[in-house]
Structure formats: C-alpha cells, structure tokens
Design an enzyme around this catalytic site. Structure first.
Site, PDB file in Angstrom:
ATOM      1  N   LYS A 267      56.631 -85.573   4.713  1.00  0.00           N
ATOM      2  CA  LYS A 267      57.870 -85.364   5.478  1.00  0.00           C
ATOM      3  C   LYS A 267      58.906 -86.254   4.818  1.00  0.00           C
ATOM      4  O   LYS A 267      58.829 -87.477   4.892  1.00  0.00           O
ATOM      5  CB  LYS A 267      57.638 -85.750   6.936  1.00  0.00           C
ATOM      6  CG  LYS A 267      58.478 -84.997   7.935  1.00  0.00           C
ATOM      7  CD  LYS A 267      59.972 -85.252   7.851  1.00  0.00           C
ATOM      8  CE  LYS A 267      60.382 -86.494   8.602  1.00  0.00           C
ATOM      9  NZ  LYS A 267      61.797 -86.854   8.338  1.00  0.00           N
TER      10      LYS A 267
ATOM     11  N   VAL B   6      59.338 -96.905  15.216  1.00  0.00           N
ATOM     12  CA  VAL B   6      58.711 -95.591  15.028  1.00  0.00           C
ATOM     13  C   VAL B   6      57.230 -95.764  14.690  1.00  0.00           C
ATOM     14  O   VAL B   6      56.381 -94.989  15.140  1.00  0.00           O
ATOM     15  CB  VAL B   6      59.459 -94.772  13.942  1.00  0.00           C
ATOM     16  CG1 VAL B   6      58.737 -93.467  13.649  1.00  0.00           C
ATOM     17  CG2 VAL B   6      60.886 -94.477  14.384  1.00  0.00           C
ATOM     18  N   GLY B   7      56.907 -96.808  13.944  1.00  0.00           N
ATOM     19  CA  GLY B   7      55.512 -97.079  13.607  1.00  0.00           C
ATOM     20  C   GLY B   7      54.635 -97.238  14.846  1.00  0.00           C
ATOM     21  O   GLY B   7      53.511 -96.726  14.910  1.00  0.00           O
TER      22      GLY B   7
ATOM     23  N   GLU C 150      53.508 -99.116   7.047  1.00  0.00           N
ATOM     24  CA  GLU C 150      54.254-100.106   6.244  1.00  0.00           C
ATOM     25  C   GLU C 150      55.618-100.227   6.891  1.00  0.00           C
ATOM     26  O   GLU C 150      56.458 -99.333   6.763  1.00  0.00           O
ATOM     27  CB  GLU C 150      54.377 -99.628   4.788  1.00  0.00           C
ATOM     28  CG  GLU C 150      53.056 -99.509   4.058  1.00  0.00           C
ATOM     29  CD  GLU C 150      52.383-100.850   3.831  1.00  0.00           C
ATOM     30  OE1 GLU C 150      53.049-101.902   3.938  1.00  0.00           O
ATOM     31  OE2 GLU C 150      51.172-100.860   3.560  1.00  0.00           O
TER      32      GLU C 150
ATOM     33  N   CYS D  27      62.674-103.438   2.934  1.00  0.00           N
ATOM     34  CA  CYS D  27      61.789-104.061   3.921  1.00  0.00           C
ATOM     35  C   CYS D  27      61.568-105.517   3.540  1.00  0.00           C
ATOM     36  O   CYS D  27      61.318-106.365   4.386  1.00  0.00           O
ATOM     37  CB  CYS D  27      60.469-103.312   3.975  1.00  0.00           C
ATOM     38  SG  CYS D  27      59.702-103.118   2.367  1.00  0.00           S
TER      39      CYS D  27
ATOM     40  N   GLU E 218      65.321-106.698  12.557  1.00  0.00           N
ATOM     41  CA  GLU E 218      65.674-106.250  11.209  1.00  0.00           C
ATOM     42  C   GLU E 218      66.930-105.385  11.286  1.00  0.00           C
ATOM     43  O   GLU E 218      67.014-104.487  12.124  1.00  0.00           O
ATOM     44  CB  GLU E 218      64.520-105.419  10.647  1.00  0.00           C
ATOM     45  CG  GLU E 218      64.749-104.988   9.218  1.00  0.00           C
ATOM     46  CD  GLU E 218      63.728-103.942   8.775  1.00  0.00           C
ATOM     47  OE1 GLU E 218      63.493-102.996   9.541  1.00  0.00           O
ATOM     48  OE2 GLU E 218      63.191-104.079   7.670  1.00  0.00           O
TER      49      GLU E 218
END
Ligand code: NAD
Length: 503
Positions: A192, A249-250, A267, A301, A400
């Site tokens: 995706k 979302v993770g 990740e 990241c 973040e």
C-alpha cells in the site's frame, strides 16, 4: 492504464520530468483502475499544484491484489533463494540505470532536491544488491540432537502474502526496505503506497516487473490509510503486516492484525536525543544537530529533535546553533538545505504545535512559521525552528512533529543528560558528542534506543545493518541487515532419523 498523455513539469531545478496524468494500481503485473473508478489528486508539496490523479482504492481492490499474491506465491516460493536473488539483483540494476529519472520523480513528489533524491535512490539500489546477495547466504543452523542417529537443523520458510504499508518521507528507500527482503524470502507482496508518494511506488512496480518478477508476486495498491490500508491489515490471507509510519497508526494496526494472530512488524516514530557534552567539538556537534533536526525537512523517524546540552557549553552551543540554523536555505534546489514538508495538513499541525508549546511556556528562539515569501508561498515550507525552556514532560517534548523543529534542554552533567535522553516514550536513535571514551561507552550502554551514535548525527543507516527501535518506536523487529530476513520468514525445525546399520 497509465494515461497516454504525459505531464511534463519543470521541477524547481534545471530539468524536467515526464509522468502520466493518471496512475492505477498494479495487480498481476497489469495496471488497473480502482474498481470504484475513483481517483484522488496528488499535489506538489513545492507548488501546491495538482500533479496527477491516482487510483483511490478500497476493500475490493485490496482483495483482488491479495488473491493475485496468494496464487503467485506458491511458485515463487518454489524458486531457490539464489534465483529469487537474481531477479532482485536485476531490479536493482534497472533502478541504478534509471537513477536520474527516479530521482526526479522522487523530487517531484516530495519537493526535496534532486541531489537528495538521488542519494535516496542510491540507498534503495544498495539495499537491493545487499538483499540479492542474501539469497546466496540465507543461512539456517545445524545443531546436535540428544538422540543418537538423529540430525537436526533449522531453515527459513516464507510466510505467504506480506502486506507492506509505507510512509512518504523517503519513498523509494521505503519501498526497497520492504519489497526486497519480502520477496527474497519467498513471499508475494501487496504494497500500500503512501497517498503522498504513489508515483514512486508505481514506477518501482513496473521496474520489478521488467526485471522478471512474476505476475502477482508484487502488487501495488494506492489510496488512503483507512480505505486501502485497513482492508490489507484486516485480510485473513495476509500473514504479515510490515508497517512504517506513525506510532498512532501502528497501535491500531497491532490491535487489528494482532487479533487475527498475523505477524506484525512496526517501524514507528522517534523523538531522538542528541547530547552535547562540555568536552564536545562544538562546531561538529552543531553541524550534526542541524542536519539531524532539519535535513529532509525534519521528516525522518531518526531526526534529532531533543538537543540536550551541558550547562557549561549551553550558551555557546545555542549561539552557534542559531547562527547555523538562520543561514539554512529552504527550497527545492540542490544548493538548498531542505525543501517543503509533504502536505499542508502536516505543515499546519506543526505551526499549531509550536504555538501551543509557546503557550505552555517554551521560548521560541527562531522560526515557527509557514514561509510566505514569493519563492515559498505556494508550497508547504516551514522555517527551521528552535525552541528552549520547554518542560521535558510537555507535549512538544514528547510528541514527534516530523518537521524541522527542535528543542534545546539543559543538563548539569553526564548522568542528568543520559536520564533526560531516556525520559521519552520513544527509543529509536540517539547520539552523543564527546571526546571522552568513558562517557561514550557508558552512553552506548545506558541509552534506551535501537541505534546509538558517538560524534555523529542521529540519522543514517546502512543496508547491511539492522534498524529499528525500542518502546513506542517499534515492536522489536529490525529492518535492513540480515535481521530483516527474520521479519519476512519463519523458522522450520527439521529432524532426520537415520539408521547407520543400513548404510
Ligand atoms: P502515517 O502513520 O500517517 O501513515 C503511514 C502509512 O499508513 C500511509 O501509507 C497511510 O496511508 C497508512 N495508514 C494510515 N492509516 C491507516 C490505517 N488505519 N490502516 C492501515 N494503514 C493506514 O505516517 P506518515 O505521516 O505517513 O509518516 C510519518 C511517520 O512514519 C512518522 O511517525 C515517522 O517517524 C514514521 N517513520 C518511521 C520509520 C522507521 O523506520 N521507524 C521510517 C520512516 C517513517
């Protein structure tokens, strides 16, 4: 599909690039529209203009891609790892041959300079070559058994269909980090793409096809997270979800894919510390801090966003840092230091976060605003931003932002600096600047991170070395390096009983 008429746009460098006005999904080595016939507009972060229309996929498209992958995976898994590696090497070679063109596409989609994009394409190529070589290693283990005349060893086996979901910050590297190891291990994949960088993924799919990846082994579906990502996460035939993106979302993905007992590799984000000791080379530390915070518009990241500086050198470091930050050039040319952020929403969130931090007591030293001069007003550019005096427990210290924004913190001594570095929900990367070997080694031992650096920036990874983080930065898996094979394969333990009397 892939509309015949081509767009041709002069990207803000002295060159132009051609690309289609519409792109579709890539399923079974064919381009196809979303079943709904819907499209979404992909905008240029540099100018805000519409670049192209992209298939807006949903559950039915994902289902078709997974079915194609499931069919194709059986034969692909039968090929030897060496021959799969050969195909992936061929793909890397095409990526390398077409590096200039790919870099222009990456630059177009992200607004970063072609020079930076070319570096990113180079990283993707190197990842391909490294993973192709893994096909000739693909080591298992042999061991002994307590039982006489019994051999025991372990080998890798594929998982089946791998669902790959990626972020937009380094689009071609993000494709490479997942697709190469997923395919080497004998899986078929459904990728995706990020809705902000679909064209790069579309081009990669065509290149993998040209290199000889059989139909169905690599499928690419475009669309938004909730519409095209969520059905992939939820699909019962997808054995692994490998996700690169935000912690928020993770968490959701872990919950949904975890509930159906799929393997989940996450990740995620970082809020990475860079410590500057009183014995550091301050000019080098400033350079590392500025690059960690602002390169790639802070969209890493591994960005260094918490600069923890010893009291004794705080004021000197701050002055040097501000001088360097104020001299940064923001734009899309190779001579610029960084470009726009990926979309307007991200930009607005960041400006709002800085405002909120100030209201909570942080002092703005420079930046903090959207850039509205003639060269920037159409795009999503933000000033390089430095704050100080923010509470380490405040939102800006713990969240973040994914932009060129950093905060300065004071530390009385080494112990306080390390404690402050570790006082974060994240644990991805970290750096220290010191000439003292005892401090360096103690830091490397105590810092809670997946990557730790002495006298360098907080970012930078190599294809043969594992990358990933602790705490809210991930779930313990490592991408890149041979360790990536652990994400994309499962172990099989083999026993052979034999009878020497029959030899
Ligand atoms: P994001 O989490 O918003 O989106 C990432 C991807 O997830 C996109 O493709 C998006 O469409 C998809 N997605 C969104 N909602 C989904 C859902 N409900 N189900 C399935 N898929 C969904 O992140 P972003 O803003 O695109 O990227 C920035 C984030 O990525 C930052 O947090 C950054 O730290 C992280 N990142 C991590 C690494 C790493 O290796 N640790 C590398 C690069 C970026």
């Amino acid at each position: 599909m892939g509309k015949e008429r081509q767009n041709s746009i002069s990207i803000p460098v002295d060159s132009s690039v051609s690309y289609p006005t519409e792109i579709g999904n890539w399923i079974d080595n064919k381009e196809c529209k979303a079943v709904s016939g819907d499209f979404f507009s992909k905008l240029s972060p540099a100018t805000g203009e519409v670049l192209l229309q992209v298939a807006r996929s949903g559950k039915t498209d994902v289902k078709a891609a997974v079915e194609s992958a499931k069919r194709a995976q059986i034969d692909w898994a039968q090929a030897t790892p060496v021959s799969r590696g050969d195909v992936l090497r061929a793909a890397s070679m095409i990526l390398r041959e077409r590096a200039d063109e790919l870099a222009k596409i990456v630059a177009l989609e992200t607004g970063k300079s072609v020079k930076d994009a070319l570096g990113e394409v180079g990283a993707a190529v190197e990842m391909g070559f490294f993973v192709a070589g893994e096909g000739r290693r693909f080591y298992g283990k042999t061991t002994t058994s307590a039982v006489p005349n019994k051999a025991a060893f372990i080998v890798r086996q594929p998982l089946g269909v791998a669902g790959l979901i990626i972020a937009a910050n380094t689009p071609i590297a993000n494709v490479a980090w997942k697709v190469f190891p997923a395919l080497l291990c004998g899986n078929a994949a459904v990728l995706k793409s990020s809705e902000d960088t679909p064209l790069t993924a579309w081009m990669c799919a065509k290149i993998f096809c040209e290199a000889g990846v059989p139909a169905g082994v690599l499928n690419v579906v475009h669309g938004f997270g909730e519409e095209a990502g969520a059905p992939l996460v939820d699909h019962p035939d997808v054995a692994l979800i490998s996700f690169t993106g935000s912690t928020e979302v993770g968490r959701l993905i872990q919950k949904i894919a975890g509930a159906r007992l799929a393997k989940v590799c996450l990740e995620l984000g970082g809020k990475n510390p860079l410590i500057v000791c009183d014995d550091a080379d301050l000019d080098k530390a400033v350079e590392a801090a500025v690059m960690s915070a602002c390169s790639n518009a802070g969209q890493r990241c591994a960005a260094g966003t918490r600069l923890i500086v010893f009291d004794a050198v705080y004021e000197t470091f701050k002055e040097k840092l501000l001088t360097r930050v104020r001299a940064l050039k923001v734009g899309c040319r190779d001579s610029d230091d960084y470009g726009p952020v990926i979309n307007e929403e991200q930009l607005e969130n960041m400006v709002a976060a800085v405002k909120k931090a100030r209201a909570a007591g942080a002092k703005l030293l420079t930046g903090g605003k959207r850039m509205v001069g003639p060269a920037h007003v159409q795009g999503y550019f933000i000033e390089p931003t430095v704050l100080e005096d923010s509470d380490p427990l405040s939102e800006i210290s713990r969240t973040e932002l994914f932009g060129p924004i950093c905060c300065l913190y004071r530390a009385k001594n080494f112990e306080e600096a390390v404690a402050s570095a570790n006082a974060s929900p994240y644990g991805l990367t970290a750096a220290i600047h010191t000439k003292n070997i005892d401090r360096a080694m103690t830091f490397l031992g105590k810092i809670q991170s997946g990557v730790a650096v002495v006298n360098g920036p907080t970012y930078g990874s190599e294809p043969h070395l594992p990358f990933g983080g602790l705490k809210d930065s991930g779930t313990g898996w490592r991408e890149a390096g041979s360790e990536a094979l652990d994400v994309y394969s499962d172990w099989k333990t083999l026993y052979i009983n034999f009878d020497p009397s029959k030899a």
